[in-house]
Enzyme design. Structure first.
Site, short mmCIF file in Angstrom:
data_model
loop_
_atom_site.label_atom_id
_atom_site.label_comp_id
_atom_site.label_asym_id
_atom_site.label_seq_id
_atom_site.Cartn_x
_atom_site.Cartn_y
_atom_site.Cartn_z
N ASN A 118 25.44 -16.49 15.27
CA ASN A 118 25.09 -16.95 16.62
C ASN A 118 24.19 -18.16 16.45
O ASN A 118 23.03 -18.03 16.07
CB ASN A 118 24.37 -15.81 17.36
CG ASN A 118 23.82 -16.24 18.71
OD1 ASN A 118 24.10 -17.36 19.17
ND2 ASN A 118 23.05 -15.39 19.34
N TRP A 119 24.74 -19.34 16.71
CA TRP A 119 23.99 -20.57 16.47
C TRP A 119 22.93 -20.84 17.55
O TRP A 119 22.14 -21.76 17.42
CB TRP A 119 24.94 -21.76 16.36
CG TRP A 119 25.69 -21.81 15.05
CD1 TRP A 119 25.65 -20.89 14.04
CD2 TRP A 119 26.57 -22.85 14.61
NE1 TRP A 119 26.45 -21.29 13.00
CE2 TRP A 119 27.04 -22.49 13.31
CE3 TRP A 119 27.03 -24.04 15.17
CZ2 TRP A 119 27.92 -23.29 12.58
CZ3 TRP A 119 27.92 -24.83 14.44
CH2 TRP A 119 28.35 -24.46 13.16
N LYS A 120 22.96 -20.06 18.62
CA LYS A 120 21.99 -20.25 19.72
C LYS A 120 21.97 -21.72 20.14
O LYS A 120 23.01 -22.37 20.12
CB LYS A 120 20.62 -19.73 19.29
CG LYS A 120 20.71 -18.28 18.78
CD LYS A 120 19.39 -17.61 18.62
CE LYS A 120 19.58 -16.17 18.16
NZ LYS A 120 18.36 -15.41 18.05
N HIS A 175 22.89 -10.80 25.46
CA HIS A 175 21.87 -11.08 24.44
C HIS A 175 20.48 -11.03 25.08
O HIS A 175 20.29 -11.48 26.22
CB HIS A 175 22.13 -12.45 23.81
CG HIS A 175 21.35 -12.65 22.55
ND1 HIS A 175 20.00 -12.92 22.56
CD2 HIS A 175 21.72 -12.60 21.25
CE1 HIS A 175 19.58 -13.03 21.30
NE2 HIS A 175 20.61 -12.83 20.49
N GLU A 216 17.97 -12.80 24.66
CA GLU A 216 17.43 -14.11 25.08
C GLU A 216 17.99 -14.51 26.45
O GLU A 216 17.31 -15.18 27.22
CB GLU A 216 17.73 -15.16 23.99
CG GLU A 216 16.83 -14.94 22.79
CD GLU A 216 17.37 -15.45 21.47
OE1 GLU A 216 18.39 -16.16 21.45
OE2 GLU A 216 16.77 -15.10 20.43
N GLU A 269 20.36 -5.21 18.56
CA GLU A 269 19.38 -6.21 18.11
C GLU A 269 18.01 -5.87 18.72
O GLU A 269 17.74 -6.24 19.87
CB GLU A 269 19.78 -7.60 18.58
CG GLU A 269 21.14 -8.05 18.09
CD GLU A 269 21.30 -9.57 18.16
OE1 GLU A 269 21.51 -10.16 17.11
OE2 GLU A 269 21.16 -10.14 19.25
N GLY A 307 14.31 -13.26 14.99
CA GLY A 307 13.60 -14.48 14.66
C GLY A 307 12.18 -14.26 14.16
O GLY A 307 11.38 -15.20 14.07
N SER A 314 16.84 -10.89 12.17
CA SER A 314 16.32 -11.33 10.87
C SER A 314 17.16 -10.86 9.68
O SER A 314 16.62 -10.54 8.62
CB SER A 314 14.85 -10.90 10.69
OG SER A 314 14.05 -11.49 11.69
N GLY A 350 21.36 -14.90 13.45
CA GLY A 350 20.88 -16.11 14.11
C GLY A 350 20.52 -17.17 13.08
O GLY A 350 21.38 -17.87 12.54
N GLY A 351 19.23 -17.28 12.76
CA GLY A 351 18.71 -18.34 11.90
C GLY A 351 19.49 -18.54 10.61
O GLY A 351 19.79 -19.67 10.22
P1 13P Z 1 17.80 -14.00 13.89
O1 13P Z 1 18.82 -13.66 12.82
O2 13P Z 1 17.38 -15.43 13.88
O3 13P Z 1 16.67 -13.02 13.90
O4 13P Z 1 18.57 -13.81 15.30
C1 13P Z 1 19.24 -12.63 15.56
C2 13P Z 1 20.00 -12.80 16.82
O5 13P Z 1 19.43 -12.84 17.90
C3 13P Z 1 21.46 -12.96 16.72
O6 13P Z 1 22.06 -12.87 17.97
#
Ligand code: 13P
Length: 253
Positions: free
Chosen positions: A10-12, A93, A95, A164, A170, A210, A231-232
């Site tokens: 997920n590149w956000k 999600h 976020e 999640e 993050g 993470s 994510g990251g």
């Molecule tokens: P991180 O891997 O950056 O913690 O993000 C997880 C996430 O929200 C994937 O959707």
């Protein structure tokens, strides 16, 4: 678990066209790990370009508007992301729930529209630290899911769950494997009750929060973990592929 492990990046809100070389590198390397299903969800602006690069990996969107076309400035609906090449959409999600006040009701509407557009859905759930500390994580997460599962007539083909925990996103903090196993076990039980064991067994439950190359092996070997939503660590081919390799080597998934 019968299904292939599913590793989704997920590149956000990261990525310009300069990221296309990472997508290409991920795609080419994924061809060597056919045991793993690999996908990325870039921002809307890159869906079509990543789709054109992708020979092996799946491409998806991070959200969609629930409506048909209409006067909604700045919004993008499920038909549009499917037209751009998306095969799935991430919905619910944390976020989106936090930044945009998305409710379970709105998420249900988005699920309906995504299914109608022929997309698969990665449905996210997860509790805050406050909820976990209050001992209510499981009740909270199951409530989030219960309100959404009714939309899926064909869960085996269309549904993936991503657990999640908000406090692990993050932050570099991951849930313990015991906590992950307990939550994923509870989610599996709900899926069994809702869809029956045979259909439930085809629905993968991803862990997100993470996930990195150095903790992926342990997480992916945990009971009922069918992959990861990353994510990251999905932003460079090098770190993302470290997770894909871990998935290809883990025996539980
Ligand atoms: P991180 O891997 O950056 O913690 O993000 C997880 C996430 O929200 C994937 O959707």
């Amino acid at each position: 678990m019968a299904e292939r492990p599913y590793i989704v990046g997920n590149w956000k809100m990261f990525g310009t066209r300069a990221m296309l070389s990472e997508a290409r590198a991920i795609d080419r390397a994924a061809q060597r790990y056919m045991k793993v299903e690999v996908a990325v969800a870039p921002p809307y602006t890159l869906i079509h370009a990543v789709h054109k690069e992708a020979e092996q990996i799946g491409v998806g969107a991070q959200d969609c508007h629930p409506g048909a076309e209409g006067a909604h400035t700045g919004d993008i609906n499920a038909t549009m992301v499917a037209d751009a090449g998306a095969k799935f959409v991430i919905l619910g999600h944390s976020e989106r729930r936090q930044d945009h006040g998305e409710t379970n009701k709105l998420i249900n509407e988005k699920i309906e529209s995504a299914l109608e557009a022929g997309l698969r859905v990665i449905l996210c759930c997860g509790e805050s630290l406050e909820t976990r500390d209050a001992g209510e994580a499981e009740v909270f997460v199951l409530r989030q899911l219960k309100s959404a599962l009714g939309a899926f007539d064909d869960p085996a083909e269309r549904l993936t769950i991503a657990y999640e925990p908000i406090w692990a996103i993050g932050t570099g903090r991951t849930a313990t494997t015991d906590d992950i196993a307990a939550m994923h076990g509870a989610i599996r039980k709900l899926l069994d009750q809702t869809f029956g064991e045979e259909a439930s067994a085809k629905v993968r439950i991803l862990y997100g929060g993470s996930v990195k190359p150095d903790n992926a092996r342990e997480i992916l070997s945990t009971a009922e973990v069918g992959g990861a939503l990353v994510g990251g660590a999905s932003l460079t081919a090098e770190s993302f592929l470290g997770i894909v390799v871990a998935a290809s080597e883990s025996d539980e998934v």
